[in-house]
Scaffold this active site. Sequence first.
Site, PDB file in Angstrom:
ATOM      1  CD  GLU A  85      -3.007   1.058   2.240  1.00 39.11           C
ATOM      2  OE1 GLU A  85      -3.508   2.089   2.689  1.00 39.11           O
ATOM      3  OE2 GLU A  85      -3.357  -0.089   2.581  1.00 39.11           O
ATOM      4  CE  LYS A 269      -6.333  -1.139   5.159  1.00 40.12           C
ATOM      5  NZ  LYS A 269      -5.472  -0.245   4.364  1.00 40.12           N
ATOM      6  CG  ASP A 285      -0.363 -16.666  11.526  1.00 39.36           C
ATOM      7  OD1 ASP A 285      -0.969 -15.966  10.691  1.00 39.36           O
ATOM      8  OD2 ASP A 285      -0.791 -17.765  11.917  1.00 39.36           O
ATOM      9  CG  HIS A 382      -3.302   7.326  -0.215  1.00 35.00           C
ATOM     10  ND1 HIS A 382      -2.669   6.213   0.294  1.00 35.00           N
ATOM     11  CD2 HIS A 382      -4.102   6.871  -1.215  1.00 35.00           C
ATOM     12  CE1 HIS A 382      -3.078   5.139  -0.334  1.00 35.00           C
ATOM     13  NE2 HIS A 382      -3.942   5.509  -1.265  1.00 35.00           N
TER      14      HIS A 382
END
Length: 426
Positions: A85, A269, A285, A382
Amino acid sequence: MIRRITGFSKFSKEEKIDWLVKAFFNKQSITKETLKSYWNTNEKLQRLHDDFIENTISNFYLPYGVAPNFIINDVDYTIPMVIEESSVVAAASLVGKFWSTRGGFKATILGTTKIGQVHFMYAGRFSELQSYFKAIKSDLIDSTSAITTNMRKRGGGILDIELRSKTAELDNYYQLNITFETKDSMGANFINSCLEVIATRFQKEGIQIVMSILSNYAPGCTVKAEVSCKIEELIQGTSEIDPEVYAQKFKTAVDIANVEPHRAVTHNKGIMNGIDAVVLATGNDFRAIEACAHAYAAKDGRYKSLTHCEVKEGFFKFWIEIPLAVGTVGGLTALHPMAKLSLEMLQNPSAEELMKIIAVAGLAQNFAALRALTTTGIQKGHMKMHLMNILNQLGATIEEKEKTISYFENVSVTHSAVHEFYKTLK
């Protein structure tokens, strides 16, 4: 057309690819070329990758970046991050540098225990089950001695076994809730092996063992990371933003994530952008970490923010408390060359030290997002980072990329604006 096959796992890698491209792709030669182009030219390394999972046909690469200038408990770190991202690594780097001049990050381990459970059904009297459990409890622990010997030498092992009645939730349902300390190992295989032995030993008429498995919910394996400074130090340079107004607005953004689940999910998130990137880079993991973190965010009955903020008596304080069951020995950490490299970059941390580093990465990512949201907005930074992705999609040359990047230095980046400017170059 039927696209089913038997004996696929016994095919060679070439045979797997041949069947796959014939069954699902129109441009078969191009598909084969693409798959093979991602094979590692080092045959020994490729065989290692092939053995990680079943039916391997190629590799799927993700960018491996680093975020320097992090100070955690007065130690300098450059943090490895694996993520696709845009802006995540850049944001982490900026925040690391920002807080490096304000005392850095502080991190503390709140607990390191993990849980495994033997789930079983029992329709008899609870009092009889309790008596049986008390009589056999020490035997249950002793039955795992062959498995726990090395772990006990390192200070770990089984800490306790508890009989729990869950009949209020499900008729006749009980569990043995077992607490473990696994030191620098994540411990999944160790815990599961112990549980299966305990389940075998826990035999009584009327007891029906359903399953034995570790829990990835590990609220006893928790870390706290924080930053703090005087409110006037929150604003850099000659900014016209009032520090007090900014601090209160920042805190309100966190408060909103505490009361509004729709916002909390996106808020968390963003935290996981930082956490998952380090978890992946170190061979841990990330699915287990994600599941545990989100369960922890809902532990009070409503999904909330994983971070917290306080603005009080002239000081700004921002922190995270999060369970992170990670390891620095065993599993991929001992097999994947890049995971081993990541751990060396982090100065070969213990599991506790890695917990602190990962928590800091999550806190830094959240700080960057909230700072952008409460000032310039999230899209400005972004989309600047996303500009290169747009240009690559358009097939821009190096010269076209340079001209476009220069043009958008002081112009808002949107897909349509980039497309329009790119047309003028053509």
